[in-house]
Design an enzyme around this catalytic site. Structure first.
Site, mmCIF file in Angstrom:
data_model
loop_
_atom_site.group_PDB
_atom_site.id
_atom_site.type_symbol
_atom_site.label_atom_id
_atom_site.label_comp_id
_atom_site.label_asym_id
_atom_site.label_seq_id
_atom_site.Cartn_x
_atom_site.Cartn_y
_atom_site.Cartn_z
ATOM 1 N N HIS A 189 5.956 -21.077 10.727
ATOM 2 C CA HIS A 189 7.927 -21.589 10.176
ATOM 3 C C HIS A 189 8.137 -22.720 11.291
ATOM 4 O O HIS A 189 9.104 -23.170 10.200
ATOM 5 C CB HIS A 189 8.011 -20.390 9.650
ATOM 6 N N LYS B 82 11.704 -11.841 24.244
ATOM 7 C CA LYS B 82 12.645 -11.143 23.699
ATOM 8 C C LYS B 82 13.504 -11.037 24.437
ATOM 9 O O LYS B 82 13.168 -10.391 25.962
ATOM 10 C CB LYS B 82 11.727 -10.380 23.149
ATOM 11 N N GLU C 17 15.132 -15.120 22.313
ATOM 12 C CA GLU C 17 15.581 -14.277 20.548
ATOM 13 C C GLU C 17 16.702 -13.306 21.939
ATOM 14 O O GLU C 17 15.675 -12.356 22.640
ATOM 15 C CB GLU C 17 14.586 -13.764 20.045
ATOM 16 N N HIS D 218 3.538 -21.512 17.463
ATOM 17 C CA HIS D 218 5.376 -21.965 17.281
ATOM 18 C C HIS D 218 5.604 -22.985 18.623
ATOM 19 O O HIS D 218 6.334 -23.699 18.830
ATOM 20 C CB HIS D 218 6.544 -21.060 17.209
ATOM 21 N N ARG E 274 1.600 -1.362 0.941
ATOM 22 C CA ARG E 274 0.159 0.329 0.177
ATOM 23 C C ARG E 274 0.717 1.306 0.184
ATOM 24 O O ARG E 274 0.616 2.260 -0.590
ATOM 25 C CB ARG E 274 -1.043 0.106 1.201
ATOM 26 N N LYS F 217 0.176 -16.141 11.082
ATOM 27 C CA LYS F 217 0.471 -16.151 12.671
ATOM 28 C C LYS F 217 0.542 -15.004 13.367
ATOM 29 O O LYS F 217 1.328 -14.618 12.382
ATOM 30 C CB LYS F 217 0.582 -17.704 13.470
ATOM 31 N N LYS G 125 11.399 -26.032 10.174
ATOM 32 C CA LYS G 125 12.471 -25.678 10.772
ATOM 33 C C LYS G 125 13.366 -27.695 10.511
ATOM 34 O O LYS G 125 12.839 -28.792 10.615
ATOM 35 C CB LYS G 125 12.702 -25.674 11.406
ATOM 36 N N ASP H 60 2.182 -14.048 20.275
ATOM 37 C CA ASP H 60 3.183 -13.966 19.341
ATOM 38 C C ASP H 60 3.852 -15.390 18.860
ATOM 39 O O ASP H 60 3.811 -15.889 17.695
ATOM 40 C CB ASP H 60 3.831 -12.977 19.186
HETATM 41 C C1 BG6 Z 1 7.810 -14.895 14.384
HETATM 42 C C2 BG6 Z 1 7.578 -13.869 15.651
HETATM 43 O O1 BG6 Z 1 7.322 -15.632 14.015
HETATM 44 O O2 BG6 Z 1 8.780 -15.760 14.989
HETATM 45 C C3 BG6 Z 1 8.441 -12.791 15.939
HETATM 46 O O3 BG6 Z 1 6.877 -12.838 14.951
HETATM 47 C C4 BG6 Z 1 10.263 -14.176 16.190
HETATM 48 O O4 BG6 Z 1 8.060 -11.959 17.360
HETATM 49 C C5 BG6 Z 1 10.388 -15.161 15.352
HETATM 50 O O5 BG6 Z 1 11.091 -12.938 16.340
HETATM 51 C C6 BG6 Z 1 10.768 -15.856 15.411
HETATM 52 O O6 BG6 Z 1 11.275 -16.451 14.560
HETATM 53 P P1 BG6 Z 1 12.894 -17.108 14.234
HETATM 54 O O7 BG6 Z 1 12.460 -18.033 12.865
HETATM 55 O O8 BG6 Z 1 13.641 -16.030 13.641
HETATM 56 O O9 BG6 Z 1 12.980 -17.942 15.800
#
Ligand code: BG6
Length: 494
Positions: free
Chosen positions: A178, A344, A216, A240, A50, A148, A182, A235
């Protein structure tokens, strides 16, 4: 024409192409697939945005992101040039019909695989589905990919599902997580179900507990618009972490067929013991980072607290950390706690599934640290992927003392020099119409159903997150969560 693994020509319409996810993950994944000749040469990627005005501005963003975020990039101007020819651009407002009509005129061939990838906030999904339908863009061979978190609770998740079902059949909806793409998660399936060694031990008789951590070191970065009001539970944990738990805990599926695997995963989600009422304060820890220091390649870097991040409310109660003790009510797992944790600005970036076996019933050896010497199987998803098994061996020369030793199971596929990113695998699966690693509607709803009382409890009681220093392993209460049970998080055991 060069060889390609993609079965048919396709149109991939990437909506939200200038967003964080697209730039960090999707564009690099598509570039790698292109370089490895895994995309049909008559395929086309439509970047849709956009706020970006032109294709050249979009490409400049993509290139800058590739160079900044892709650790595996072997950037080549020549190949990049070819890749940019593969990319088209459409500027459109997702809420107005005009852009969809523009797109309709451009996407002429209705027989090509058509994939709408929503890399956007899920509150836009119903509007997008409706507009796509009204503009006649949804063909027989169309699919929609939903990132998600889908919704922010059970009710909003159900509403999105209902709206999607009006325009797409369930087999056309790809709910992506995702983490399922992995490499080590795939290896977890192989180790569990291609070996007889572990599966016999994979239950409450032999396993003491399981820990799953996704930590993270990055903060909220430029994503406060999304993250504020979303938080770590929505999140990361609701999707995950629960998906990793499902892959670890599910019963052996009869085959690798998509329905067989999803049937087993959904049983785990439905058997999660509800955490409600007073148990929430007892079993769940919610945190938010304060200022602190993060280790970088250049030494320790001072970082600000969450509430001072750009775009974050100074009184925000958003969780940037969550840890909890979860149980599964079935024969295999009765009494085995699963400790889940994510956050985080933690001490380092890592993701591990630790399967802690019970101690031997009676030890005939002298063991100094009896508790930490029980066998342990660790699946490491990142930063370096691999599996390690902790056993005990005799100490050389020392009478009959034993000590822990680690067997590292490195991939024997030496020819696989580069481990493909999860998104490469999953994008190929969408293009090839393979839904195995994507979530079915009932899985999503079971996950929300279980998470809802916790979110509700926090909201109803106006509960504030506990603080933790950036660069630490989270609030003290997270350590206590395991200490109460006489256990330690894995990094404290190392
Ligand atoms: C995402 C989250 O789905 O996964 C992010 O929205 C997060 O907040 C990320 O940083 C982490 O993915 P990966 O593959 O880098 O561990």
């Amino acid at each position: 024409m060069a060889h390609s693994d993609a079965t048919e020509p396709f149109d991939l319409i990437l909506m939200g192409a200038n967003g964080d996810l697209a730039l960090r993950k999707l564009i690099p994944a598509l570039y790698h697939l292109f370089c490895d000749n895994r995309l049909h040469r008559q395929g086309r990627i439509w970047t849709v945005s956009r706020s970006v005005p032109s294709k050249s501005a979009m490409l400049a963003l993509c290139k800058a992101a590739m160079l900044e975020f892709d650790p595996q990039v072997t950037f080549n101007e020549g190949t990049w040039g070819e890749f940019t020819d593969y990319i088209s651009f459409v500027n459109m407002d997702f809420e107005k019909s005009l852009g969809y009509e523009k797109l309709q005129k451009k996407l002429k061939d209705v027989k090509r695989q058509r994939i709408f990838y929503c890399a956007l906030h899920s509150k836009l999904y119903p509007t997008i589905a409706k507009q796509l339908a009204h503009s006649g863009l949804i063909t027989q061979v169309s699919r929609i990919v939903l990132e998600k978190p889908i919704g922010s609770d059970y009710e909003s998740g159900a509403l999105i599902n209902k709206c999607m079902a009006e325009y797409f059949s369930e087999s056309q909806i790809y709910r992506i997580d995702h983490y399922l793409g992995k490499e080590t998660v795939q290896n977890l399936l192989a180790l569990r179900f291609a070996n007889s060694l572990f599966e016999h031990q994979w239950n409450q008789r032999y396993i003491d507990h399981i820990q799953i951590t996704i930590s993270e070191s990055i903060g909220v970065e430029s994503r406060s618009g999304f993250y504020e009001g979303t938080g770590a539970l929505r999140d990361m944990l609701q999707n995950h972490l629960l998906q990793l738990l499902c892959m670890t805990a599910m019963e052996p599926p009869a085959s690798l067929d998509a329905q067989a695997i999803r049937n087993e995963k959904v049983k785990v989600l439905k058997n999660l013991k509800p955490i409600t009422g007073a148990d929430i304060d007892e079993h769940v820890v919610r945190g938010q980072y304060e200022a602190g220091f993060i280790q970088t390649e250049n030494g320790n870097e001072a970082v600000q607290r969450y509430r001072d991040e750009l775009g974050v409310d100074g009184h925000s109660v958003t969780d940037t950390f969550v840890a909890m003790k979860v149980e599964i009510d079935n024969w295999r797992w009765a009494g085995v706690p699963f400790y889940l944790r994510t956050g985080k600005r933690l001490a380092k970036r890592a993701c591990e599934i630790v399967v802690q076996f019970k101690q031997v019933p009676h030890s005939i050896f002298e063991m100094q640290h009896k508790k930490t010497m029980a066998n342990k199987l660790v699946f490491r998803l990142q930063p370096d992927e691999g599996v390690r098994l902790q056993l005990c061996e005799k100490r050389i020369g020392h009478h009959q003392q034993v000590r822990p030793m680690t067997l590292s199971l490195k991939s024997s596929n030496e020819e696989e020099a580069r481990i493909p990113d999860a998104y490469e695998r999953l994008l190929t699966d969408v293009i090839n119409n393979n839904p195995t690693l994507f979530l079915r509607e009932d899985e999503l709803m079971a996950a929300w159903k279980w998470a809802d009382p916790i979110l509700q409890h926090w909201q109803d009681n106006d509960l504030k997150p506990e603080t933790y220093a950036a660069g630490s392993w989270g609030p003290a209460a997270a350590t206590l969560l395991l200490a109460k049970d006489g256990r330690l998080w894995e990094e404290n055991n190392e």
